[in-house]
Every structure is written in structure tokens, then in C-alpha cells.
Design an enzyme around this catalytic site. Structure first.
Site, short mmCIF file in Angstrom:
data_model
loop_
_atom_site.label_atom_id
_atom_site.label_comp_id
_atom_site.label_asym_id
_atom_site.label_seq_id
_atom_site.Cartn_x
_atom_site.Cartn_y
_atom_site.Cartn_z
N GLY A 1 29.94 4.79 -53.38
CA GLY A 1 30.79 3.42 -54.63
C GLY A 1 30.60 2.85 -55.90
O GLY A 1 30.80 4.22 -56.24
N SER A 2 30.42 2.23 -55.56
CA SER A 2 30.22 1.43 -57.42
C SER A 2 29.33 2.05 -58.45
O SER A 2 29.57 2.18 -59.59
CB SER A 2 29.87 0.43 -58.18
OG SER A 2 31.31 -0.58 -57.29
N THR A 3 28.42 2.65 -57.55
CA THR A 3 26.55 3.38 -58.24
C THR A 3 27.88 4.89 -59.14
O THR A 3 26.78 5.49 -59.46
CB THR A 3 25.90 3.29 -57.07
OG1 THR A 3 26.50 4.42 -56.22
CG2 THR A 3 25.18 2.08 -56.46
#
Lengths: 708, 273
Positions: A411-413
């Protein structure tokens, strides 16, 4: 006539004198000249070598806290002596009484074939019973008995000649012991000792030893057996030992393994097997004329203990990580909210020293108690725990090490990677303003919307703002411009979707979303095609991207330390029993060609995540005494209609002088911002800070309705 | 005449046969439980005593000539020390008297009130300097049975009765390699096994095994019987730790025990009935 008798008398006298001298000479030789040697010979009628089991090396944490050691266990052995059946049975019965009195149990295989009360074949097949009678009891093919009663009578009266004075029950007890000897008849008959019981109590040892003139041929021995100390928190790293399997034995017999050895099966116990395993010694065991066993220390060979392994793990930090993971997962389940299905049930935390690559803590939940694998086979509770562990329906315990085997979309990581690729490839500068108008239409006529503000968007954003708010539109835009091959190049530089080389067995490689993997993963030609939307999705850490927590923490460390990608490791050093160093792990790294200005630009955004007003993890790090560079991730699994999304949080700290990196994943953990609380708990312990954000009802969790 | 000779020859042959049979019977078994030996031991015990005493005298004479040179030089030094020691001796004499009094107070019978204490004298022992197996002058007549513990008046463990005859009994001492005693380290409280050792026996010492890894043991620690073995009652002093040996791990750690009893000069022992 008289003369003749006198001559004869003298001859006789001379003969006696000569005879006497000969006897005296022999006597002197026997008693004085070689007296000691003959005496020794007389004492050691039979001398056999017995194996001395070497203790396995200990496992310690980085501060010397023991995790795996050995304890002394006593075993009971028997060696053949000259005794008739009646005398032998009496002795065995006395032995049974001592053992029973102290609650000790014999190893018994007779129960498998013949039970008592009721007397039965224990539901064994006819062929098995027939084979047993032939191979073990030495019954001829023609005489094979069909009923258990007949076999019982045969054993009692013919085979072992057990006296009438014993009841059937007592006779059965004698039979069980004698059957055990029968199993290794050849070994026994050639004067070797047979093990009758393991892990017997000290009371039994004391009595057997003190009454060794009664228990002739019986001896006790001390053996090291593995023990784990408070190891549940560290179970997945430690692994466990078990008896060697047939396949392992086949493979390893040339290295000196025996078919009853124990061997490391998983974790460090397996990884460091060659260090931990000791070298068995030998000692001489003699049976004297009285059937008393004597152990002669001379002429044997001492067992050489295995080497000790010192881990990079800090058990205190490990405990905090494991407990926080468990407690926060329970906490998340109870939080409620629109997207929370109350189904968070698993996760992992990894903490790494950014300057050495050492893993300081690595917890996976659910865990298990490794001591269950060391428990004796009659420990019902432990055996049930092992069954439950292997039962996919039972989810309270798991051997699956999510930290190195679980793969999850980041995801956004992943967004810092997209940012790095764009910066390094000259697509953007940190200050470049990109407009988020609420949506973006990618070639192929797909319209992607801003999740937070789908109508009017975030407006103009620079890199710092984009990372803080985790704006998808910004990253779609820069990702598309950077192109997939360049994003993939930088993801690979940071070790994502590649084996990290951690010193544990069964690491999972993970998957990077790229053209090549698309071909491998899908059969359908249409699905195999790489489209612009795939690039957009990859840029925000979705699509085929799936990484392990260990890869994620290593990527964050590399980001923190200026581009040194270390090989993460758990074994700090290996020590010999005398304390000398056998092996010291030297940190290995690969310098990746990332500019410091790039790292600084990304860092600014990541600090914003935990500090700025729009930061997605600002609640979790409220009042934290120094700046932490972090990134939340709420990874969609495609099953959002029935279950919560996976929650990620990655960080390094302190932001201006990085020491430690952390990656947290919670399966179905709803929001990345929730996972950030676990990171805070762990960092609080690492930096020995007071006022940890304890779980209590007063803490109002920040529910990020928009951010991801 | 002929008859006489005939009977003489016959007598000799008969005697020879009897002797040979006896030798064969006694020599055949190298067991310590030798019944013919036991029968003979009753009338022979005074003779045995004489022989063992004579043997020691001869040993002394031989060693005297061997060491004569060394003794000469030593003599000078010793002379000086004699006067010194004489003074010390007078002091010690006073201590000894005090000790005797105290010992009487600590009557053995009080320590083992469950037992009847039977005093006895040592009457014979195997060849060698040490009393590893020896004979005492009480037997089944006095109620002695196999496996009864044997101690000294100072509460030290000697061993146990190996076999009992009518008027005498054989004692196996704790330094004999067939002896094993369940022991207890008084200070740190760990269970151990104290056993006779074939090599250590020659120095009058025992060996202590099965020292648990987490137990502290130091030179000078007192080892007592633990009472768990079923033969020796709890609390008899076995000896003290003289040396601790370890090759490479706690699993091959053992200790050398100096018995509380002097196995070189035993005269009186007590059987606990």
C-alpha cells in the site's frame, strides 16, 4: 627294601618341594608382580563403550539472556548379567516398584501389541501381530498365536518364565520391561546396554545407585536435554528441535548423525544446526563379576559441547514487540468503525539496527510455545498443542513466521520508493507542485479518483505534502511519468521482492509488480499485458506488489542510513564452550546509488507523517520526544466488502540521527494509522522512554476517514 | 609296614585332593560373597590379623632403607621442629581433652535414635593400605545383617555391611568401587552420587557425580547422605569436596571427595541396626 623306600621318600619330598616352589612362584607373580593388573582384569570382566551425549549449544539474546539451554535428565539402562530368569524377574519387579513409587515410566512398546486389562492386541492388524510374534518374540510361523490370552500365557510361562507368585498384572509389568530388552536382543546379548527409561526422577536414581548390589546390571546416566526459557515471544526465530526424521537421517548419516538423534527443525535451531550440535563422546563401562556397573573415566573421550549462538535479538524489546502486537490487535478488533469488520487477527513486527542490519526484534502473531516440542510423548497437553498448531482451523497458534514468510501488498508504504524513482530519474524535484483536481484519467480511459477529496482534490501539492497526506493522485501522476521499469529498478535496489538473505530458513521472496512478473503470474494473455493503470496502481503499492515485513524494514533501514542495504541477520556471534569466538558476523552491505538530496526530500515528507497537522500517524506519535520518519499504509486486499484492509506502518528513528527502523503489519488491521501505535510502543521501549502510549479506554484513536 | 606306608601315601593323596578341591572352590569365584572364605574366616581371623600386621612392618622396613639419604637431611630440620611441636602439642592436648568431653556430650545414640548402635572392632582387612573391604567382630549373633550402615564415632560414614557371618561381618567401605551413596551438598542443597573409584581408592578418596548444572559447589563443601537411596539414613557426613574437575561442560563436571573417615587407620566402627 628299606633303602628303596627311603629313596622314594626323598623323591617324593623333592617333588613336593618343587611343587611348593612352583606354587609360591606363581603366587608371587599373581599377587605382587602382576597383582594389580590381574585384579583389574578380574574386576572388569566386560568392558563396553557407551556413548556420552554432548550438550547442544546454548542460544542467548544479545545481552546474554538465555533462550535455549540444556538441563540434566537421568536415563535408566540395563546390561546383561549372569542371572537366571527367576532372579532376573525378581530384580525387574523390584525395579518396577521403585519406578512406580516415584512416578517414573518405562519406555514401553509392548502396549502397542499387547495390552492388559483387558488383554488384547490393541486393535493391531493380524499381519502386524504375526510379524511381531515372529520378529520380536521369536515364534515360528507355524506356532503363531491367534488370541492375546495365548500370547500372554506364552510370554508369562515360556518366554520369560515369570514365577507363579506374581499376579497377572505384576507379570505384565515385568513383561513390559523384558519386551523392551527383547526388542534389542542382539545388542543386549553382545553386552551393550539398553535404555529402559528416560527422564527418571532423582529419587529413582538415588535408590538404583545406592542399591547397585541389588539392581545388578542396572545403571543410570545423565544426559543433556533441551530446554527453552520464556521462549514463546521468540518462538518463530528460535524454532525447535525434534527427533531426526527418516529423510533427514538418510541425508545426514554421513555427517555422523544417528537415527535417534535430535536435530533443529526450524528457526535458529535449524539454521545454526552445524554450530549448535556437539560432538558425542564415549566412556568405558565395565560390568564386574558381581554384575555391578562401574564407569571408568580413563580411556574414554569426553563429549564436546556444541557452540553457543548469540542472537542480535534483545529479549526485552522482543517481549514488548510481541506483547504490543497481540494487545493492539485485540484493541483494533474492538475499535469499530465503518470499515472495521472486527477481524484483525494476525501480524508481524520487525525492528532493525539501521547501522548494522542486525534484527533487534522480530515478532509474529499468533505465536506458539516451542517447549511443546520438547515434552515427552506421554505429555497429553503438549501433544494436543502440537496437533492444534498443525490444524488450519485452529487460529490461536501458528508456526508461520509472518515476518519473513508473510507477503502483503505494501500500500502507501511503497510511496517513498515511487518518490525516490521520480527524483532520481529527474521526473520531479521536491518542490514541484502537482495538481490534484480530484481525479486523474489514465490512458485506456480509466479515471482514478482522489479518495480524500474526490470532487475538488487536494489542490497543488509538493512532495512533502503528498507524503504527509498520502495523496494517491500525486503518486499516480509521478509514477506514470517515471514509467514502470524505472520504478521497478528502484524497488529492486531497496531489496523489495528479493530475498534479503536473513539467516533463517524458509524466507519468502515476495513479488514486485512489473512486466516480467505479470507474464509469470497470469495465464490469460489479456491479464499478462502491462497497462498504464498497472503502473498507476504499482505507484501506490498495490497491483501485484507483495512484500515481507523483513523486506520492508530493510528498505526503511536503507533509506535511513543513506543507501547502505545491509543483509539483515539474527546471529551475532558463535562462541565455543570455553568462551572463545568461533564466528563473529561482520555486517555486509551493498551501497545503492541514491543521492543524499533524494533521501532528505523523502525524509521531510515522512517526518510530516508523524508530526504535521495532516500527517496520517500524527495521533500515534503525539508528544513523542523526538521526530520519527514514518509512513502508514492501508493495503487493499480486494476483499474489502467482507473484511478489513491490511494495516502497515514503517518508520525510522530518530529522524535526524537514525538508529533503528521498524516495520509493522496487521492483517485486517483496518488503517495504517492503527499499526503506528505498535511502532510507538516498541520505539518507546527501544529508547527507554517513559509515558508509553499505553492501551486504555482514555486513548481516543484517531480514525482517519480519508487518508490511507 | 607296607600298610602304614600305604596309608601314609593314601593320607597324603587324600589331603592333597582335599586341599586342591578347597583351592578350586575358593579360587573359582572372584565374588566378594564367598561362603567358604566366610567359614574359614572365623578360625582364621586372628591369623589374618597377624599377617596384615607383619606385612605392614615389612613395608616400613623397606621404605626406611630407600629413603635413608633423604631422612638424614630431614632429620636436622625435624629436630628444630620437635621442640616447637612439643609446645604446640601441650596446647593441643588441652584441646583434645575438651573435644573428648564435647564428643561424649554429642552421643552417637542421640543422632540416630531410631537405630541401635553396635560397637565393633576391625579384625581383618584385604591386602593394601586402605580399608576398602574389611572384617569386624560382630555378626548375625549380634543381630547384624547385610546392608546395615557402618559409621565412626565422629558421625562419619564408613560404609555398609556386605555380608554377615555368625561372629563377624564384612564391611564394604565407601571408597570401594562397588559402593555408591546418595549424597547431598549441605550448603547449596544439591543431590549427588558419591561413588568409590578404582583409581581414587588408592588415595583413600571418592568421586562425586551428577552435580546439577545450576548447583554451586566449592572446595570444602560438606557432603552428607541424603537418605533417598534406602540404605543410609539421612545426615551422615560422607566427606568434603577436595577438588572440582570439569572437562568442558557442566555435564562432565565431577568432584573428588575426601571422606570424613580416615580409611587408613580404622579400629573401631559402629553398625546402625
Amino acid at each position: 627294601m628299606k633303602e628303596k623306600f627311603k629313596d622314594r621318600y626323598i623323591t617324593l619330598a623333592l617333588f613336593f618341594i618343587a611343587f611348593g616352589i612352583a606354587i609360591v612362584y606363581q603366587l608371587v607373580d599373581l599377587q605382587i608382580v602382576n597383582g594389580k593388573k590381574y585384579y583389574e582384569d578380574s574386576r572388569y570382566v566386560t568392558q563396553k563403550e557407551r556413548e556420552v551425549i554432548a550438550p547442544r549449544g546454548n542460544i542467548y539474546d544479545r545481552n546474554g539472556v538465555p533462550i535455549a539451554t540444556n538441563k540434566q535428565a537421568f536415563s535408566l539402562h540395563i546390561v546383561r548379567t549372569e542371572m537366571g530368569n527367576s532372579e532376573f524377574n525378581d530384580m525387574i519387579f523390584q525395579l518396577v516398584n521403585v519406578m512406580e513409587k516415584n512416578g517414573d515410566k518405562f519406555e514401553s512398546t509392548l502396549d502397542k501389541y499387547l495390552t492388559f486389562d483387558p488383554i488384547s492386541f490393541n486393535n493391531q492388524s493380524e499381519e502386524k501381530i504375526a510379524k511381531w510374534q515372529k520378529d520380536v518374540l521369536g515364534v515360528k510361523e507355524a506356532d503363531i498365536m491367534k488370541t492375546p490370552q495365548k500370547v500372554f500365557e506364552f510370554l508369562r510361562n515360556k518366554k520369560f518364565e515369570i514365577d507363579k507368585k506374581y499376579t497377572d498384572e505384576e507379570a505384565y509389568k515385568i513383561m513390559r520391561v523384558r519386551h523392551e530388552i527383547l526388542l534389542e536382543k542382539w545388542k543386549f546379548d553382545t553386552g551393550n546396554s539398553i535404555c529402559l527409561a528416560k527422564s527418571i526422577s532423582w529419587e529413582t536414581v538415588a535408590e538404583i545407585e545406592e542399591k547397585n548390589h541389588i539392581f545388578r546390571g542396572i545403571s543410570t546416566d545423565v544426559e543433556p536435554i533441551r530446554q527453552y526459557i520464556n521462549a514463546k515471544d521468540v518462538a518463530h526465530i528460535l524454532g525447535y528441535v525434534r527427533p531426526i526424521s527418516a529423510e533427514e537421517y538418510k541425508e545426514l548419516r554421513e555427517e555422523g548423525y544417528k537415527n535417534d538423534d535430535i536435530i533443529g527443525k526450524t528457526g535458529i535451531e535449524k539454521q545454526a544446526e552445524r554450530y549448535l550440535r556437539g560432538k558425542n563422546g564415549r566412556k568405558k563401562v565395565g560390568v564386574d563379576a558381581n554384575g555391578v556397573l562401574t564407569v571408568d573415566g580413563i580411556g574414554g573421550e569426553p563429549a564436546i559441547p556444541g557452540n553457543d549462538v548469540v542472537l542480535t535479538i534483545d529479549m526485552k524489546l522482543q517481549k514488548v514487540a510481541a506483547e504490543s502486537l497481540k494487545n493492539r490487535i485485540d484493541w483494533i478488533r474492538g475499535l469499530g468503525g465503518e470499515k472495521n469488520f472486527g477481524d484483525a487477527d494476525a501480524g508481524a513486527v520487525v525492528v532493525q539496527d539501521v547501522n548494522t542490519g542486525e534484527i533487534l526484534a522480530m515478532a509474529s502473531y499468533p505465536s506458539y510455545e516451542p517447549s511443546i516440542f520438547l515434552a515427552p510423548s506421554d505429555d497429553k497437553e503438549a501433544q494436543q498443542a502440537i496437533i492444534d498448531l498443525n490444524d488450519p482451523e485452529k487460529k490461536d497458534s501458528s508456526e508461520f513466521n509472518r515476518a519473513i514468510q508473510g507477503i502483503y501488498a505494501p500500500g502507501s508504504t511503497f510511496k517513498p520508493i515511487t518518490a525516490i524513482a521520480a527524483l532520481e530519474e529527474g521526473i520531479i524535484t521536491p518542490d514541484k507542485q502537482i495538481l490534484d483536481s480530484g481525479s486523474l484519467t489514465v490512458p485506456g480511459n480509466r479515471t482514478l479518483r482522489c479518495l480524500e477529496y474526490p470532487v475538488h482534490g487536494h489542490g497543488y501539492l509538493d512532495l512533502k505534502k503528498a507524503l504527509e497526506t498520502s495523496c494517491n493522485i500525486y503518486f499516480y501522476d509521478i509514477g506514470m511519468n517515471t514509467t514502470i521499469d524505472k520504478i521497478d529498478k528502484w524497488a529492486k535496489y531497496f531489496g523489495l521482492g528479493e530475498y534479503t538473505g536473513i539467516d533463517l530458513p524458509n524466507e519468502t521472496k515476495g513479488i514486485r509488480a512489473n512486466r516480467e512478473n505479470k507474464q509469470k503470474l497470469y495465464k490469460n494473455r489479456v491479464d499478462q499485458m502491462w497497462r498504464p493503470v498497472n503502473t498507476a496502481m504499482t505507484s501506490i503499492g498495490q497491483d501485484d506488489n507483495a512484500f515481507t515485513p523483513i523486506q520492508m524494514v530493510n528498505y526503511i533501514s536503507t533509506l535511513a542510513n543513506g543507501g547502505k542495504r545491509y543483509t539483515p541477520h539474527l546471529i551475532k556471534r558463535v562462541l565455543k564452550y570455553d568462551g572463545s569466538i568461533v564466528n563473529e558476523t561482520v555486517p555486509q552491505y551493498e551501497q545503492i546509488p541514491v543521492k543524499q538530496s533524494t533521501i532528505d526530500a523523502v525524509k521531510k515528507g515522512m517526518i510530516g507523517v508523524t508530526t504535521s497537522i495532516d500527517g496520517t500517524a500524527k495521533e500515534a506519535f503525539k508528544d513523542f520526544p523526538f521526530e520519527v520518519a514514518g509512513k502508514t499504509g492501508t493495503a487493499e486486499t480486494g476483499r474489502e466488502s467482507t473484511q478489513s484492509s491490511n494495516a502497515w506502518f514503517v518508520a525510522y528513528a530518530p529522524a535526524d540521527n537514525p538508529q533503528v527502523a521498524i516495520a509493522v503489519v496487521v492483517e485486517k488491521g483496518v488503517w495504517g494509522s492503527y499499526a503506528a501505535y505498535i511502532a510507538r510502543d516498541v520505539l518507546t521501549e527501544y529508547f527507554k522512554l517513559d509515558g508509553s502510549a499505553k492501551i486504555d479506554d482514555n486513548v481516543e484513536p484517531f480514525e482517519p476517514v480519508f487518508t490511507r | 609296614m607296607l600298610n602304614l606306608i600305604k596309608s601314609k601315601v593314601f593320607l597324603i593323596i587324600l589331603l592333597t585332593i582335599v586341599l586342591l578341591v578347597t583351592i578350586a572352590l575358593t579360587a573359582n569365584s572372584n565374588s566378594k560373597l564367598n561362603w567358604i572364605g566366610n567359614i574359614l574366616s572365623v578360625p582364621l581371623s586372628p591369623v589374618q590379623k597377624l599377617f596384615s600386621a607383619a606385612g605392614q612392618k615389612i613395608d616400613e622396613a623397606v621404605s626406611f632403607f630407600k629413603d635413608i639419604e633423604a631422612i638424614k637431611t630431614e632429620n636436622e630440620e625435624l629436630r628444630k621442629r620437635v621442640s616447637e611441636l612439643e609446645r604446640e602439642n601441650r596446647e593441643l592436648e588441652a584441646f583434645r581433652e575438651k573435644n573428648e568431653e564435647l564428643r561424649k556430650a554429642l552421643n552417637l545414640k542421640d543422632r540416630f535414635s531410631d537405630y541401635t548402635v553396635i560397637g565393633s572392632n576391625v579384625i581383618a582387612k584385604d591386602a593394601g593400605n586402605w580399608f576398602d573391604i574389611f572384617r569386624i567382630d560382630v555378626g548375625t549373633r549380634d543381630g547384624i545383617k547385610a546392608d546395615m550402615p557402618v559409621v565412626t564415632n565422629s558421625r562419619g560414614l564408613v560404609g555398609r555391611i556386605l555380608t554377615a557371618d555368625v561372629t563377624s561381618s564384612k564391611v564394604i567401605s565407601i571408597i570401594d568401587e562397588d559402593s555408591q551413596v546418595a549424597g547431598w551438598i549441605s550448603k547449596s542443597g544439591g543431590h549427588v552420587i558419591v561413588r568409590g573409584d578404582f583409581t581414587l581408592k588408592d588415595e583413600g578418596l571418592c568421586r562425586m557425580d551428577y552435580i546439577a548444572g545450576d548447583i554451586d559447589v566449592e572446595v570444602g563443601d560438606i557432603i552428607e547422605t541424603s537418605g533417598l537411596g534406602g540404605i543410609y539414613p539421612k545426615g551422615i557426613v560422607i566427606g568434603e569436596v577436595k577438588e572440582i574437575r570439569m572437562i568442558n561442560s557442566e555435564f562432565n563436571r565431577y568432584a573428588i571427595i575426601e571422606p570424613a573417615v580416615d580409611f587408613k587407620g580404622l579400629e573401631e566402627v559402629y553398625v546402625l541396626k
